[in-house]
Design a protein around this motif. Sequence first.
Motif, PDB file in Angstrom:
ATOM      1  N   SER A  79       0.696  -1.163   0.058  1.00 54.21           N
ATOM      2  CA  SER A  79       0.041   0.072  -0.247  1.00 54.21           C
ATOM      3  C   SER A  79       0.989   1.269   0.072  1.00 54.21           C
ATOM      4  O   SER A  79       2.094   0.902   0.059  1.00 54.21           O
ATOM      5  N   TYR A  81       1.136   3.446   2.108  1.00 50.45           N
ATOM      6  CA  TYR A  81       1.360   3.663   3.447  1.00 50.45           C
ATOM      7  C   TYR A  81       2.677   2.739   3.896  1.00 50.45           C
ATOM      8  O   TYR A  81       3.827   3.108   4.422  1.00 50.45           O
ATOM      9  N   GLU A  82       2.586   1.536   3.216  1.00 49.30           N
ATOM     10  CA  GLU A  82       3.645   0.310   3.482  1.00 49.30           C
ATOM     11  C   GLU A  82       4.861   0.876   2.573  1.00 49.30           C
ATOM     12  O   GLU A  82       6.049   0.709   3.126  1.00 49.30           O
ATOM     13  N   GLY A 137      -2.528   7.062  -2.404  1.00 45.27           N
ATOM     14  CA  GLY A 137      -3.109   6.555  -1.094  1.00 45.27           C
ATOM     15  C   GLY A 137      -4.348   7.137  -0.839  1.00 45.27           C
ATOM     16  O   GLY A 137      -5.534   6.596  -0.313  1.00 45.27           O
ATOM     17  N   GLN A 138      -4.775   8.360  -1.060  1.00 43.83           N
ATOM     18  CA  GLN A 138      -5.836   9.144  -0.809  1.00 43.83           C
ATOM     19  C   GLN A 138      -6.948   8.575  -1.805  1.00 43.83           C
ATOM     20  O   GLN A 138      -7.938   8.556  -1.484  1.00 43.83           O
ATOM     21  N   ARG A 140      -7.108   5.592  -2.846  1.00 43.11           N
ATOM     22  CA  ARG A 140      -7.598   4.447  -2.348  1.00 43.11           C
ATOM     23  C   ARG A 140      -8.174   4.279  -1.049  1.00 43.11           C
ATOM     24  O   ARG A 140      -8.352   3.270  -0.384  1.00 43.11           O
ATOM     25  N   GLU A 142      -6.662   5.324   1.824  1.00 39.22           N
ATOM     26  CA  GLU A 142      -5.623   4.711   2.706  1.00 39.22           C
ATOM     27  C   GLU A 142      -5.326   6.233   3.366  1.00 39.22           C
ATOM     28  O   GLU A 142      -4.927   6.157   4.937  1.00 39.22           O
ATOM     29  N   SER A 191      -4.321   7.341   8.181  1.00 41.02           N
ATOM     30  CA  SER A 191      -4.204   6.094   7.469  1.00 41.02           C
ATOM     31  C   SER A 191      -4.853   4.909   8.108  1.00 41.02           C
ATOM     32  O   SER A 191      -4.106   4.163   8.892  1.00 41.02           O
ATOM     33  N   ASP A 193      -6.130   2.108   7.708  1.00 41.27           N
ATOM     34  CA  ASP A 193      -5.702   0.737   7.679  1.00 41.27           C
ATOM     35  C   ASP A 193      -4.491   0.282   8.029  1.00 41.27           C
ATOM     36  O   ASP A 193      -3.934  -0.769   7.902  1.00 41.27           O
ATOM     37  N   SER A 194      -3.587   1.527   8.392  1.00 41.45           N
ATOM     38  CA  SER A 194      -2.106   0.989   8.605  1.00 41.45           C
ATOM     39  C   SER A 194      -2.117   0.779  10.193  1.00 41.45           C
ATOM     40  O   SER A 194      -3.014   1.271  10.811  1.00 41.45           O
TER      41      SER A 194
END
Length: 206
Positions: A79, A81-82, A137-138, A140, A142, A191, A193-194
């Motif tokens: 992702s 974030y990842e 990320g935005q 999606r 995230e 984020s 989901d992080s």
Amino acid sequence: MYSVGVSTPERLIEATRELLWERGYVGTSPKAILQRAGAGQGSMYHHFTGKPDLALAAIRRTAQELRTAAEGILGGPGSAYERVDAYLRRERDVLRGCPVGRLTMDPDVIASDELRGPLDETLDWLRERLAGIVEEGQERGEFASSLDGEEVAATIVATVQGGYVLARASGSTAAFDTGVRGLLSLLAVASPDSPASPRPPARTDV
């Protein structure tokens, strides 16, 4: 120091890269370059027009290596974030400082538009690449839509470069590690989901 078969120009470029990182532009004398490269007298001027020309070749290569290393992580799987997390935590020789960042603090390099060019271009590229990942990320979901991708990217770069300075000043990687953890914590809040509690960054001095 260099493998058998490495050409003289390559040895000169690599020696110059190392010396610029260690000593800066003024401290990187032609004599020191020749000694480090194991090259004979006059070889610099046979392959390059002089120290500025050789320094430019070395700086371009250093900048390209930083870009390649960053892209290897930022363009990898995971992702948004990842990938930001992986970039911030990648192995670095923190106490030596960033080879690009340190050159931006060298007055002789900054005074030259030609020598400064590859550094400016690389840092611009890095900010743009990170901004694109934040915006991805935005899209999606995230990251919060209220974040500004360019501002977040600038903060990431500033955290890394500032972390190098603080670590070198204290003689410890702790300040770098703390800055990375703090930034990742802030990004985790934006984020959902992080992971809420990022793991400690990898240490490179042990």
